[in-house]
Motif scaffolding. Structure first.
Motif, PDB file in Angstrom:
ATOM      1  N   VAL A 135       0.833  -1.197   0.000  1.00  0.00           N
ATOM      2  CA  VAL A 135       0.000   0.000   0.000  1.00  0.00           C
ATOM      3  C   VAL A 135       0.870   1.251   0.000  1.00  0.00           C
ATOM      4  CG1 VAL A 135      -1.708   1.316   1.327  1.00  0.00           C
ATOM      5  CG2 VAL A 135      -1.951  -1.160   1.071  1.00  0.00           C
ATOM      6  N   ALA A 136       1.941   1.249   0.836  1.00  0.00           N
ATOM      7  CA  ALA A 136       2.808   2.426   0.924  1.00  0.00           C
ATOM      8  C   ALA A 136       3.540   2.681  -0.387  1.00  0.00           C
ATOM      9  CB  ALA A 136       3.805   2.239   2.068  1.00  0.00           C
ATOM     10  N   LEU A 137       4.046   1.624  -1.007  1.00  0.00           N
ATOM     11  CA  LEU A 137       4.768   1.803  -2.265  1.00  0.00           C
ATOM     12  C   LEU A 137       3.841   2.298  -3.370  1.00  0.00           C
ATOM     13  CD1 LEU A 137       7.104  -1.344  -2.226  1.00  0.00           C
ATOM     14  CD2 LEU A 137       7.764   1.064  -1.946  1.00  0.00           C
ATOM     15  N   ILE A 138       2.637   1.709  -3.453  1.00  0.00           N
ATOM     16  CA  ILE A 138       1.693   2.151  -4.486  1.00  0.00           C
ATOM     17  C   ILE A 138       1.276   3.589  -4.239  1.00  0.00           C
ATOM     18  CG2 ILE A 138      -0.628   1.779  -5.415  1.00  0.00           C
ATOM     19  CD1 ILE A 138      -0.217  -1.203  -4.949  1.00  0.00           C
ATOM     20  N   THR A 139       1.025   3.918  -2.958  1.00  0.00           N
ATOM     21  CA  THR A 139       0.584   5.273  -2.635  1.00  0.00           C
ATOM     22  C   THR A 139       1.663   6.289  -2.977  1.00  0.00           C
ATOM     23  OG1 THR A 139      -0.809   4.411  -0.862  1.00  0.00           O
ATOM     24  CG2 THR A 139      -0.285   6.764  -0.793  1.00  0.00           C
TER      25      THR A 139
END
Length: 726
Positions: A241-245
């Motif tokens: 989630v953090a990388l995509i965000t």
């Protein structure tokens, strides 16, 4: 040893250098390409998981490797001069070191039993402090204080570092500490991959649709991932989630563009807020689930250990419901009582000995009413028919079924041998007490504080006191101060380890009694005295017999005067005393005239009366200190030292001779008694034999003069003669 370990250490250093460099390069290049601040700084957090599991001496090389990886990435990009780049690398190093030391201080070793809620609390607090310090330093380096740009830079750096620390540190710690156990035992790697793909797909869709705010769709698959895979789902899901965000925010796509006139910096802030909220939602849920798993594992391990102990214990272990049904009976019932477990599951009050049933029923009823724990000893029937003594410990506890009921946890062990020994000991003590209570002597024990701890019943016959009234009192309180002073010396000798015999007198019930006591030290196994045994025997009758025997040995039975033996003993002592005092001595020897004729004419009984009357006269005439004795037949002797002059001595002899002229009536006859006496008055040192020889010579002179007279000599010289008719 170091040479063998060197290759592994080299690979660790290279790996950490590469990890730090790649993550740093990713964040720097993404921010540079999109011309926005870095959304996540993952480098420092990723290093922490590696550092906290190493000894302190191995931490510094790893820190340097991470420092060099970041510095290399910064130099590769080349967006800062050398010195600022070096200073920023040092700030990252300081941030990583502060969090690592804080975690290691509270958790020197992180294991499966570590409470991850406590670990997360320590890590979050230390990360916030370290990020504050690091962001302040970096902002001060890159901007001039106190320009407004400083606070903007500080805010951006702090948020990026804190979020990166939370995500990367959590991921690295979990991966390093759990290792191959990262996947939950209830899940499979395949299901983990499928759920990760589902989360990735939904996240991509949520960020790809720019016209609608669909970011909430990410939470259901993320929570599903956490519930099914625990930490593995947390760390990988948050990372995805953090990388995509951060990536879509940097590329200026996604639902954050729905905000009107949103600047790139604002979009970064919204991305960071979204990532932070996602962490706040996911991390507590994951920690709670992990803690629940840990507690369940401990309960399961505890149950396994308990069952293993119960199944293999020699004691009988049972769980008993309120209605008496047994939920569990340990296999030891077979060995202990001969019953199979199935046979013993139903209530069996009939196996309790009839004499113990009501008592045990009352104990159980009290336990159910008051709770707590109790212990009881009773007899339980073996399958073979005989009874065993069982010592049972029972405690009332809440039922693990969770229905609000209670159960009794019962533990019983065979104490038949111990009870038999106790019964034998009790019987032996009763026999010993019967013996001691009937021994004609006072038997007592006195402790080191001189208090009676035991005394037999015979003391009642001696003093009239009951033993129960004497126990606990001191010797001085029981015997009185005067008698205690006599006994104290012997008590002290006994306390010193000496066996002591002695005699003493005491008055009880207005009678003077004589006692013989033997004090024996009571010693422990190491030879230390811990008290005194006292054996006291009344010897009053023995003393009376001794006195009577002494009297018979020294007294003439017919006249009551001393006999020859006593005269010889006392005369020797008196002569020594007069010699020491240089005092004169008077010795008189006398006999009854014609005593044989009296016996022949009137009979021996009459002769005895004559002798007794002469003895009575002599006793009444003597002064204190004089020795008067019958030394044989009708011969008497008088020895005294109370006359100081020859005149007084001669007067004493004459008066004595006159007083001895008595008349004795017997059988209608009156016998006139006549006495012949010889006396010697001597000054200086003389032996008994010398004085007796002089007195016998004087008596011989009196008899030659016709009897019934006396003769008095001094120094062996004839002084004169006196006739009884004068």
């Amino acid at each position: 040893m170091r040479l063998k370990r060197a290759p592994a250490m080299v690979w660790q250093l290279v790996g950490l250098f590469a990890l730090s460099g790649v993550l740093s390069l990713y964040s720097i290049m993404l921010a540079r390409y999109t011309h926005t601040p870095a959304c996540l700084w993952l480098t420092n957090g990723a290093m922490i998981g590696v550092l906290i599991q190493r000894p302190l001496r191995e931490t510094w090389p790893l820190l340097i490797a991470g420092f060099l990886g970041y510095f290399a990435a910064r130099e590769f990009v080349g967006d800062l001069p050398f010195m600022p780049s070096l200073a920023l690398a040092l700030c990252n190093l300081l941030e990583t070191l502060m969090v690592t030391l804080a975690i290691r201080r509270h958790f020197p070793v992180i294991t499966q039993e570590t409470r991850f809620t406590d670990l997360a609390r320590v890590a979050l607090i230390s990360a916030a402090g370290a990020c504050l310090l690091s962001a302040f330093t970096v902002a001060a380096i890159t901007h001039v204080w106190p320009n407004l740009a400083f606070w903007i830079s500080f805010n951006t750096i702090f948020r990026a570092h804190l979020l990166g620390m939370i995500i990367a540190a959590t991921t690295s710690i979990v991966v390093v500490t759990r290792g191959r156990r990262l996947v939950n035992s209830s899940s499979t790697p395949l299901s983990l991959v499928l759920h990760l793909l589902l989360l990735t797909a939904i996240s991509v869709v949520a960020f790809a649709v720019s016209r609608y705010p669909l970011l909430f769709m990410i939470y259901p698959p993320l929570l599903l991932l956490i519930f099914r895979h625990r930490f593995a789902g947390l760390v990988i899901g948050i990372a995805i989630v953090a990388l995509i965000t951060s990536t879509v925010t940097a590329l200026d796509i996604g639902p954050f563009n729905l905000v009107h006139d949103a600047t790139p910096a604002l979009k970064v802030v919204m991305a960071q807020v979204f990532i932070g909220v996602t962490c706040l939602i996911a991390l507590p849920v994951s920690l709670a689930l992990v803690e629940q798993d840990r507690l369940q594992l401990r309960v399961r391990d505890s149950e396994i250990r308990y069952r293993m102990l119960a199944d293999n214990s020699g004691d009988l272990v049972m769980r008993i419901r309120p209605n008496g049904d047994r939920r569990y009976v340990s296999p030891s019932v077979k060995e202990l009582l001969g019953w199979d477990v199935e046979e013993f599951m139903a209530p069996r009050p009939d196996l309790i000995h009839p004499d113990d049933r009501q008592r045990i029923a009352d104990v159980v009823a009290t336990l159910r009413r008051l709770g707590g724990a109790t212990t009881a000893t009773y007899r339980l029937q073996h399958r073979a028919g005989h009874y065993l003594w069982i010592e049972a410990f029972a405690r009332l506890v809440e039922s693990p079924e969770g229905d609000g009921s209670t159960e009794i946890i019962y533990t019983g062990r065979d104490v038949t041998q111990r009870v038999q020994i106790q019964q034998a000991l009790t019987e032996s003590q009763a026999q010993l007490r019967t013996i001691t209570d009937n021994v004609p002597a006072v038997i007592a024990r006195i402790d080191m504080s001189e208090r009676y701890t035991y005394i037999n019943r015979f003391v009642e016959q001696v003093s009239g006191e009951a033993p129960t009234e004497m126990i606990g009192k001191t010797v001085k309180e029981i015997r009185g101060a005067v008698l205690y002073d006599q006994l104290k010396e012997y008590l002290d000798r006994a306390y010193a380890g000496e066996s002591v015999w002695f005699e003493y007198e005491a008055t009880y019930r207005n009678r003077l009694l004589h006692f013989q006591t033997h004090y024996v030290p009571d010693k422990d196994s190491k030879g230390h005295v811990r008290g005194v045994y006292a054996l006291t025997t009344e010897i009053t009758h023995i003393k009376n017999v001794e006195r009577e025997l002494l009297r018979l040995a020294h007294q003439d039975a017919l006249t009551g005067l001393a006999n020859r033996r006593y005269f010889n003993e006392q005369s020797a002592s008196l002569l020594r005393q007069t010699c020491q005092r240089r005092a004169p001595t008077l010795l008189a020897v006398l006999d009854v005239d014609n005593f044989k004729a009296i016996n022949d004419t009137y009979g021996h009984a009459a002769g005895d009366l004559v002798l007794a009357e002469v003895g009575r006269c002599l006793q009444g005439f003597m002064h204190e200190g004089a020795v008067v004795a019958r030394i044989g037949g009708d011969e008497f002797v008088v020895l005294c030292d109370h006359v100081g002059t020859e005149v007084a001595a001669e007067t004493f002899v004459r008066t004595l001779w006159e007083k001895l002229h008595v008349a004795v009536r017997t059988g209608g006859h009156c016998i006139d008694v006549h006495i012949s006496m010889g006396a010697v008055f001597f000054k200086g040192s003389a032996t008994q034999d010398a004085l007796m020889k002089l007195a016998d010579e004087a008596l011989y002179l009196a008899k030659e003069a016709g009897r019934n007279t006396y003769r008095f000599v001094t120094g062996g010289l004839f002084m004169g003669e006196k006739n009884g008719n004068m």
